[in-house]
Design a protein around this motif. Structure first.
Motif, PDB file in Angstrom:
ATOM      1  N   ASN A   1      35.418 -25.925  -1.555  1.00 54.63           N
ATOM      2  CA  ASN A   1      34.003 -25.594  -1.449  1.00 54.63           C
ATOM      3  C   ASN A   1      33.363 -25.885  -2.793  1.00 54.63           C
ATOM      4  O   ASN A   1      33.586 -25.162  -3.763  1.00 54.63           O
ATOM      5  N   SER A   2      32.566 -26.918  -2.868  1.00 53.28           N
ATOM      6  CA  SER A   2      31.979 -27.317  -4.143  1.00 53.28           C
ATOM      7  C   SER A   2      30.975 -26.304  -4.663  1.00 53.28           C
ATOM      8  O   SER A   2      30.632 -26.315  -5.840  1.00 53.28           O
ATOM      9  N   ALA A   3      30.498 -25.400  -3.798  1.00 59.86           N
ATOM     10  CA  ALA A   3      29.535 -24.389  -4.224  1.00 59.86           C
ATOM     11  C   ALA A   3      30.217 -23.127  -4.723  1.00 59.86           C
ATOM     12  O   ALA A   3      29.548 -22.176  -5.143  1.00 59.86           O
ATOM     13  N   SER A   4      31.531 -23.094  -4.669  1.00 65.34           N
ATOM     14  CA  SER A   4      32.258 -21.885  -5.076  1.00 65.34           C
ATOM     15  C   SER A   4      32.040 -21.582  -6.547  1.00 65.34           C
ATOM     16  O   SER A   4      31.940 -22.485  -7.386  1.00 65.34           O
ATOM     17  N   ALA A   5      31.998 -20.274  -6.854  1.00 66.53           N
ATOM     18  CA  ALA A   5      31.828 -19.847  -8.244  1.00 66.53           C
ATOM     19  C   ALA A   5      33.131 -19.926  -9.020  1.00 66.53           C
ATOM     20  O   ALA A   5      33.131 -19.816 -10.248  1.00 66.53           O
ATOM     21  N   THR A   6      34.242 -20.115  -8.320  1.00 65.79           N
ATOM     22  CA  THR A   6      35.528 -20.236  -8.997  1.00 65.79           C
ATOM     23  C   THR A   6      35.929 -21.697  -9.043  1.00 65.79           C
ATOM     24  O   THR A   6      35.568 -22.490  -8.173  1.00 65.79           O
ATOM     25  N   SER A   7      36.706 -22.060 -10.065  1.00 67.62           N
ATOM     26  CA  SER A   7      36.885 -23.493 -10.378  1.00 67.62           C
ATOM     27  C   SER A   7      38.237 -24.061  -9.984  1.00 67.62           C
ATOM     28  O   SER A   7      38.592 -25.147 -10.424  1.00 67.62           O
ATOM     29  N   GLU A   8      38.996 -23.362  -9.138  1.00 70.07           N
ATOM     30  CA  GLU A   8      40.311 -23.897  -8.781  1.00 70.07           C
ATOM     31  C   GLU A   8      40.173 -25.215  -8.020  1.00 70.07           C
ATOM     32  O   GLU A   8      39.162 -25.464  -7.360  1.00 70.07           O
ATOM     33  N   GLY A   9      41.206 -26.050  -8.123  1.00 64.94           N
ATOM     34  CA  GLY A   9      41.163 -27.333  -7.443  1.00 64.94           C
ATOM     35  C   GLY A   9      42.553 -27.865  -7.158  1.00 64.94           C
ATOM     36  O   GLY A   9      43.556 -27.379  -7.708  1.00 64.94           O
ATOM     37  N   ASP A  10      42.628 -28.874  -6.314  1.00 67.96           N
ATOM     38  CA  ASP A  10      43.903 -29.453  -5.889  1.00 67.96           C
ATOM     39  C   ASP A  10      44.346 -30.512  -6.904  1.00 67.96           C
ATOM     40  O   ASP A  10      44.181 -31.710  -6.692  1.00 67.96           O
ATOM     41  N   MET A  11      44.916 -30.057  -8.006  1.00 64.21           N
ATOM     42  CA  MET A  11      45.339 -30.967  -9.062  1.00 64.21           C
ATOM     43  C   MET A  11      46.487 -31.858  -8.588  1.00 64.21           C
ATOM     44  O   MET A  11      46.613 -33.001  -9.035  1.00 64.21           O
ATOM     45  N   ARG A  12      47.299 -31.342  -7.695  1.00 61.43           N
ATOM     46  CA  ARG A  12      48.433 -32.130  -7.188  1.00 61.43           C
ATOM     47  C   ARG A  12      47.948 -33.407  -6.491  1.00 61.43           C
ATOM     48  O   ARG A  12      48.525 -34.493  -6.669  1.00 61.43           O
TER      49      ARG A  12
END
Length: 915
Positions: free
Chosen positions: A812-823
């Motif tokens: 969710n690009s609007a999320s306030a948290t910055s986690e992402g699928d680095m793998r």
């Protein structure tokens, strides 16, 4: 000829992290005074005699608490001083001082004699391979806490002397005290103590009234301890084990021993005896306790294996050394390493050698001992470094899609471990130390902010683990207990991975232990069982019942977890080789996880995945031996290393010439004010004592490890890399880590005062050379020097924070948290057609930054120094990151090819990934 001027330094017991250093310093001073007495004219003896008596009186409390030189030799000193026998007094003091400095009294019976024919021999410092093997019996001291007059204490010592047998593996001396408080002082000040025998009936108050000693007693004795006289033995046992958990504690009592043995009060005791009826059993129990810690199951068995006539029919030609010692061409290898290295090699796990992958014998026993020594429930040996240890923990505990809260400025093994596990990192930036081109540590507030944001978005269930470095490369030590406490208040089942690669030694310091992962886990377990905490939690719960996750008040108030919900799940990874006497790549995973049974199977799979089927046997053995050393003398070695580090700091910063060009960064410079509630600013400041450092350890959010000295070299015109090279090439001083304007001087249990002198002389020589160059070089030289200093000290690049992952890698690009699928980004870069290269100074980069499309890193980009990833796969690159890279003047940047430029993920490849 030395004058009768005052030769006695202030004792300053409470200014020393290592009281033993204060003690040895005073013996050296006494040696100087009595040497002057033996050589000065008669009329100068009065002042010197008074000084000698003052030193002896200062030393009296410490000598009462140590076995050597003991009451007899101390009495001899006073008699010779009173009689004016200056020559014999001088010789005796010289012998005692030398014996204490060299520790030769542990092996040399002559050191215990006062007779002139008992002159001390030159101590043998040669390594066993150069001189002889170990034929000595290791020496230790046992504290006896008993009631009675001091006049009866020699009888106690003599009674135990008579119990000695020729076939005893160890030899020990008794130290007797008569009170609870004196026992605490002995526990703190006597490094040789390995056992404590508590005999019920002793008094509470110390015989000493020194303000410094009173301060130490009060600081280490809980209020009300002496309220119930019948419980003082058990209370003392708990306190002794709290200060030094490695010690064996025995209780001799006339109470109902069966009832006592089954109670919680018996937990810190190794054994309970009824009265004083079994002195031989006490003697044997003392030796058995030492034998338990001295035993190294794997190393002992490896030595036995090497001595056997083994026929090897496996794939390891160097085993037994025949291919080497019979060779015409590589025999020098055998001569260099010696025969035992090859005799102790095998690729077999039979014959008693055990398997690291499935340990059931001596490796399992060694791991159990290591867990005990480091304060965990279980431990696992790792023979290819803490990089692998970290990956094992990540793969064991994480699954694809889990969210990991992680300090971006952590070791690269954590980032790669997250890629392997398929988890999603939520990067949080530590506070910056821009002036030194390094980050500090990760504060509690931004961690809470991230957890609360996840909770507000309904994603808290995916938050699996928090990864933190403790201490950091540069010495920042977290408040481990408070960090875990507040995180568990938000996420009660959060798992903690503390990377303590540089901090394993801290377990053996009673001061630093509270800041370790296992120390924090033990405190939290105790806290969750405390009825008083439950009441405190209920009050907190009522006061915060109406708070929403987004309420900013939660960020600035201490949070408390529900004791019925909180699960203490703590993993610690230590590089044993970085702070203990182990071979390179010796590492360990220590576990204190209440729910380990739920992950044990997957932990074993992860261990199988990353552990070699041909582990280095010598590394396993060295972990075993390092544990033995730290359990038996780690307390002494660590305290000495801390004291040495503090002295080096003071020598550098107070030297009139060196301090013009170099400085050891202080805690105040390395830790912002808001994280130092105590106001602790530096070690050894005027008017400050160890009490101030202890308060900082207990209260402050961050504490600076004194053994990790950031030596600032920018004012000398040197960047870290150049200065590191100068030290290595011209002064034979090796340094590991550097920053733009500093090098890191690491002090450990291997360093000595000779090393300190080597470093200080090198800095003084360099400073004198710089001074001459500036004095004689004229205005142009001075201007050039000032320009270099300004560039290094003032014109430093801003440190770039983590930006965000590209939207194609986020749910969710609007999320306030910055986690992402680095793998996904990591493996997308495996396809060359998905990547593009742009040179760093190409104007296209600036155009893309301004007009798009976004620049997205394909790789981990890690400059050395500072050594942290400024880009990770899938990260959107910002102008601040490019500006930082352009200002870098380092040669080594992992993940960056200067000839081709930055490797980026193409916009169309990311669009395809999103679709």
């Amino acid at each position: 000829m030395e004058s009768a001027a005052r030769l006695v330094p202030a004792f300053g017991l409470n200014q020393f992290f290592s009281a033993a250093e204060a003690r040895v310093d005073h013996w050296r001073s006494l040696n100087r005074i009595v040497r002057a007495l033996a050589t000065q004219p008669q009329q100068d003896t009065v002042g010197l005699r008074d000084q000698a008596l003052e030193v002896l009186n200062d030393l009296a409390p410490l000598e009462d608490l140590n076995g050597y030189p003991g009451p007899y030799l101390m009495a001899q000193l006073h008699e010779r001083l009173a009689a004016g026998e200056w020559d014999t007094l001088s010789r005796l003091v010289q012998r005692i001082s030398a014996a204490l400095m060299s520790n030769s009294y542990r092996d040399d019976k002559e050191a215990w004699k006062a007779e002139e024919e008992g002159e001390l021999r030159l101590p043998d410092f040669l390594p066993p391979s150069i001189g002889h093997g170990q034929s000595r019996k290791p020496y230790f001291e046992t504290l006896v806490v008993a009631a009675g007059e001091r006049s009866t204490w020699p009888d106690i010592r003599e009674s135990f002397h008579r119990l000695r047998r020729n076939d005893d593996s160890f030899v020990y001396e008794m130290v007797v005290v008569g009170s609870f408080e004196d026992a605490i002082l002995a526990t703190i000040f006597n490094y040789n103590l390995q056992s404590v025998v508590i005999v019920d009936g002793f008094s509470f108050a110390s015989q000493y009234t020194s303000p410094a000693l009173r301060d130490i007693i009060v600081r280490n004795t809980p209020a009300g301890t002496g309220a119930r006289m019948d419980d003082m033995g058990s209370a003392l046992a708990r306190l002794v084990r709290g200060l030094r958990p490695e010690l064996d504690v025995f209780l001799s009592t006339d109470r109902d021993v069966a009832q006592l043995a089954g109670s919680d009060a018996a937990a810190p005791l190794r054994r309970i005896f009824y009265g004083a009826e079994e002195p031989m059993e006490i003697h044997l129990a003392i030796l058995d306790g030492i034998r338990d810690r001295y035993e190294t199951p794997y190393f002992d068995n490896l030595k036995h294996y090497a001595a056997r006539p083994i026929g090897t029919f496996h794939a390891l030609p160097v085993a037994r050394g025949k291919s080497i010692f019979k060779s015409n061409w590589i025999r020098d290898m055998g001569e260099f390493y010696g025969a035992n290295l090859f005799l102790a090699e095998s690729s077999a796990t039979t014959g008693g050698l055990d398997s690291l992958l499935e340990p059931t014998g001596n490796i399992k026993a060694s791991q159990d001992k290591a867990a005990r020594a480091l304060g965990g429930d279980r431990s696992f040996f790792v023979t290819n470094g803490t990089s692998t240890a970290n990956k094992i923990v990540h793969q064991a505990l994480l699954t694809p899609g889990d969210i990991v809260l992680i300090d971006r400025d952590c070791h690269k093994s954590h980032h790669y471990g997250i890629v392997l596990a398929g988890a999603q990192p939520l990067y949080i930036d530590a506070y910056p130390l821009t002036q030194y081109s390094m980050y500090g540590s990760l504060a509690i507030r931004p961690i809470k902010q991230a957890l609360l944001a996840l909770k507000a978005e309904g994603k808290l269930d995916r938050a699996r683990m928090l990864v933190l470095t403790n201490c950091t490369f540069d010495g920042h030590v977290a408040n481990v207990e408070q960090t875990m406490l507040e995180c568990l208040a938000i996420k009660p089942d959060l798992i903690f991975l503390w990377d303590e690669a540089w901090f394993g030694y801290a377990r053996f310091s009673p001061l630093l232990r509270m800041r370790t992962a296992m120390g924090g886990a033990a405190k939290l377990r105790e806290l969750m069982r405390d009825p008083a905490y439950r009441e405190k939690y209920e009050a907190f719960k009522r006061s915060s019942a109406d708070f929403e996750p987004t309420d900013s008040r939660l960020l600035d108030m201490p949070l408390l977890p529900d004791p019925d919900l909180a699960s203490i799940r703590v993993y610690e990874t230590d590089s044993i080789h970085k702070s203990m006497s182990a071979l390179r790549q010796a590492s360990i995973i220590v576990v204190a996880d209440e729910a380990f049974h739920t992950v044990e199977a997957q932990f074993k799979e992860a261990f199988f995945t990353h552990t070699s089927t041909s582990p280095n046997l010598q590394i396993i053995a060295s972990i075993d031996v390092a544990r033995r050393q730290m359990e038996l003398e780690g307390y002494e070695l660590v305290q000495r290393a801390i004291q040495l580090a503090i002295e080096i700091r003071k020598e550098i910063n107070h030297h009139p010439l060196i301090s013009r060009f170099f400085r050891a960064a202080t805690p105040a410079e390395m830790i912002p004010d808001e994280y130092r509630r105590s106001g602790f600013a530096d070690y050894g400041m005027a008017g400050k004592t160890i009490s101030d450092a202890t308060r900082a350890l207990r209260e402050d959010e961050f504490f600076l490890d004194p053994t990790r000295i950031t030596l600032l070299c920018g004012n000398a015109g040197y960047d870290g890399t150049r200065f590191k090279g100068l030290l290595a090439e011209s002064y034979d001083i090796q340094i590991n880590k550097t920053s733009r304007n500093s090098v890191l001087v690491q002090i450990n249990i291997n360093n000595t005062r000779s090393d300190m002198a080597h470093l200080i002389k090198a800095l003084a020589d360099i400073s004198r050379s710089l001074e001459r160059e500036l004095d004689q070089g004229g205005e142009s030289v001075r201007a050039g020097f000032e320009a270099r200093v300004k560039a290094l000290v003032e014109d430093v690049p801003e440190l770039p924070n983590f930006s965000r992952f590209h939207n194609a890698l986020r749910e969710n690009s609007a999320s306030a948290t910055s986690e992402g699928d680095m793998r996904a980004a990591f493996y997308l870069a495996y396809n060359p057609e998905a990547c593009e290269w742009i040179r760093l100074n190409d104007g296209l980069i600036d155009d893309r930054l301004k007009n798009g499309p976004e620049l997205v890193s394909a790789k981990f980009v890690i400059p050395y120094p500072p050594g942290f990833p400024i880009m990770v796969p899938g990260q959107v690159i910002t102008p601040e990151t490019i500006a930082f890279m352009r200002k870098l003047d380092v040669k080594e940047i992992h993940g960056y090819n200067a000839a081709r430029g930055l490797e980026l993920l193409k916009p169309d490849a990311l669009d395809a990934l999103r679709r």
